[in-house]
Design a protein around this motif. Structure first.
Motif, short mmCIF file in Angstrom:
data_model
loop_
_atom_site.label_atom_id
_atom_site.label_comp_id
_atom_site.label_asym_id
_atom_site.label_seq_id
_atom_site.Cartn_x
_atom_site.Cartn_y
_atom_site.Cartn_z
N ARG A 18 -28.95 89.49 -77.44
CA ARG A 18 -30.19 89.04 -78.10
C ARG A 18 -30.05 87.57 -78.50
O ARG A 18 -30.97 86.77 -78.30
CB ARG A 18 -30.48 89.90 -79.33
N LEU A 19 -28.89 87.19 -79.05
CA LEU A 19 -28.67 85.78 -79.39
C LEU A 19 -28.70 84.89 -78.14
O LEU A 19 -29.26 83.80 -78.17
CB LEU A 19 -27.32 85.61 -80.09
N LEU A 20 -28.11 85.37 -77.07
CA LEU A 20 -28.12 84.62 -75.81
C LEU A 20 -29.54 84.47 -75.28
O LEU A 20 -29.94 83.39 -74.85
CB LEU A 20 -27.23 85.33 -74.78
N ARG A 21 -30.30 85.53 -75.34
CA ARG A 21 -31.68 85.52 -74.85
C ARG A 21 -32.56 84.57 -75.66
O ARG A 21 -33.43 83.89 -75.12
CB ARG A 21 -32.24 86.95 -74.90
N LEU A 22 -32.32 84.50 -76.96
CA LEU A 22 -33.13 83.64 -77.82
C LEU A 22 -32.66 82.18 -77.81
O LEU A 22 -33.27 81.33 -78.44
CB LEU A 22 -33.12 84.17 -79.25
N GLY A 23 -31.55 81.91 -77.13
CA GLY A 23 -31.03 80.55 -77.06
C GLY A 23 -30.25 80.15 -78.30
O GLY A 23 -30.03 78.96 -78.53
N ALA A 24 -29.81 81.12 -79.10
CA ALA A 24 -29.09 80.83 -80.33
C ALA A 24 -27.58 80.81 -80.13
O ALA A 24 -26.85 80.60 -81.09
CB ALA A 24 -29.46 81.85 -81.40
N MET A 25 -27.13 81.01 -78.91
CA MET A 25 -25.69 81.01 -78.64
C MET A 25 -25.32 79.70 -77.95
O MET A 25 -25.80 79.40 -76.87
CB MET A 25 -25.30 82.19 -77.74
N LEU A 83 -22.91 88.93 -66.26
CA LEU A 83 -24.33 88.62 -66.45
C LEU A 83 -24.90 88.25 -65.09
O LEU A 83 -24.47 87.28 -64.48
CB LEU A 83 -24.48 87.48 -67.45
N THR A 84 -25.86 89.06 -64.60
CA THR A 84 -26.39 88.88 -63.25
C THR A 84 -27.91 88.87 -63.29
O THR A 84 -28.52 89.80 -63.85
CB THR A 84 -25.93 90.05 -62.35
N TRP A 139 -35.78 93.39 -56.20
CA TRP A 139 -35.20 94.36 -57.11
C TRP A 139 -33.81 94.81 -56.67
O TRP A 139 -33.46 95.99 -56.79
CB TRP A 139 -36.12 95.58 -57.32
N ASN A 140 -33.04 93.88 -56.15
CA ASN A 140 -31.67 94.18 -55.78
C ASN A 140 -30.80 94.17 -57.04
O ASN A 140 -30.55 93.12 -57.62
CB ASN A 140 -31.13 93.17 -54.77
N LEU A 141 -30.34 95.34 -57.43
CA LEU A 141 -29.49 95.45 -58.61
C LEU A 141 -28.03 95.27 -58.21
O LEU A 141 -27.67 95.49 -57.04
CB LEU A 141 -29.68 96.82 -59.26
N PRO A 142 -27.18 94.88 -59.15
CA PRO A 142 -25.75 94.76 -58.83
C PRO A 142 -25.17 96.12 -58.43
O PRO A 142 -25.75 97.16 -58.70
CB PRO A 142 -25.12 94.26 -60.13
N ALA A 143 -23.99 96.06 -57.81
CA ALA A 143 -23.31 97.30 -57.40
C ALA A 143 -23.12 98.21 -58.60
O ALA A 143 -22.95 97.75 -59.73
CB ALA A 143 -21.96 96.96 -56.77
N SER A 144 -23.13 99.50 -58.36
CA SER A 144 -23.06 100.45 -59.48
C SER A 144 -21.69 100.50 -60.14
O SER A 144 -21.56 100.94 -61.27
CB SER A 144 -23.43 101.85 -58.99
N VAL A 148 -26.46 82.55 -66.30
CA VAL A 148 -27.41 82.69 -67.41
C VAL A 148 -28.85 82.68 -66.93
O VAL A 148 -29.75 83.03 -67.67
CB VAL A 148 -27.19 81.60 -68.49
N GLY A 149 -29.09 82.30 -65.68
CA GLY A 149 -30.43 82.35 -65.11
C GLY A 149 -31.37 81.33 -65.70
O GLY A 149 -30.97 80.39 -66.39
N ASN A 150 -32.66 81.52 -65.43
CA ASN A 150 -33.71 80.63 -65.93
C ASN A 150 -34.57 81.37 -66.92
O ASN A 150 -34.41 82.57 -67.13
CB ASN A 150 -34.57 80.15 -64.75
N GLN A 151 -35.52 80.64 -67.49
CA GLN A 151 -36.42 81.25 -68.46
C GLN A 151 -37.23 82.35 -67.78
O GLN A 151 -37.69 82.20 -66.65
CB GLN A 151 -37.34 80.19 -69.05
N ASN A 152 -37.41 83.47 -68.47
CA ASN A 152 -38.17 84.64 -68.02
C ASN A 152 -37.53 85.37 -66.84
O ASN A 152 -38.21 86.13 -66.16
CB ASN A 152 -39.61 84.27 -67.69
N ASN A 153 -36.26 85.15 -66.58
CA ASN A 153 -35.57 85.93 -65.56
C ASN A 153 -35.19 87.29 -66.12
O ASN A 153 -34.88 87.42 -67.30
CB ASN A 153 -34.28 85.23 -65.10
N LEU A 154 -35.18 88.28 -65.24
CA LEU A 154 -34.69 89.60 -65.60
C LEU A 154 -33.19 89.60 -65.36
O LEU A 154 -32.73 89.25 -64.28
CB LEU A 154 -35.37 90.67 -64.75
N MET A 155 -32.41 89.99 -66.38
CA MET A 155 -30.96 89.92 -66.29
C MET A 155 -30.35 91.30 -66.53
O MET A 155 -30.89 92.10 -67.28
CB MET A 155 -30.40 88.95 -67.33
#
Length: 169
Positions: free
Chosen positions: A59-66, A96-97, A104-109, A128-135
């Motif tokens: 959550r901290l990473l997503r909000l840019g607080a880290m 972190l992917t 919708w290619n998910l990482p290996a199980s 860390v991707g870009n803004q609004n990326n699904l991680m």
């Protein structure tokens, strides 16, 4: 002859020492049940602490607080929050992917975990991707059982070093 058979019958089926016999028969069962229950409880607490630590710090990473937003910083913060994991910095891997919303290619199980018996550890991605990326965030910790010989622990999948895996996704 009859009196000797009566004495033998009394010695075998008598009431003397019956509590000791019951104790000797039942104690290993109840002690094994206690140790298995304790081990399972410890496993669940460790798993819950890892899940919570990953949740709070992502959550901290997503909000840019880290700052800095690196794999080592995320791992350090997870280890600070998951206080029950022994030797956390050497037993946790964080991945972190980004996931493409068009394919919708998910990482290996299979989640990569620390191999404590090897010097070189598996390579895991940290983008860390870009803004609004699904991680997808995956953290894997290896922990040693408290009672390694309990029946409940023997059924858990364990690695070569004898530890079991805790995975938070």
């Amino acid at each position: 002859m009859r009196s000797k058979l009566q004495k033998l019958r009394t010695a075998i089926f008598g009431e003397s020492g019956s509590a000791t016999v019951h104790f000797v028969i039942l104690f290993p069962f109840f002690f094994s049940l206690f140790m298995s229950s304790f081990e399972l409880s410890l496993y669940l607490v460790r798993d819950m602490m890892l899940e919570h630590a990953v949740d709070v710090n992502v959550r901290l990473l997503r909000l840019g607080a880290m700052e800095p937003a690196t794999q080592e910083e995320l791992k350090r913060r997870i280890c600070n929050d998951a206080v029950i994991l022994a030797d956390c910095p050497n037993s946790v891997l964080v991945e972190l992917t980004p996931v493409s919303t068009s394919t919708w290619n998910l990482p290996a199980s299979d989640v990569a975990c620390v191999k404590r018996d090897e010097e070189v550890q598996p390579e895991v991605g940290f983008d860390v991707g870009n803004q609004n990326n699904l991680m997808v965030v995956r953290a894997c910790a290896v922990a040693d059982p408290f009672f390694p010989t309990t029946a409940g622990v023997l059924e858990m999948p364990r690695d070569e070093s004898g530890g079991y895996r805790l995975v938070a996704i």
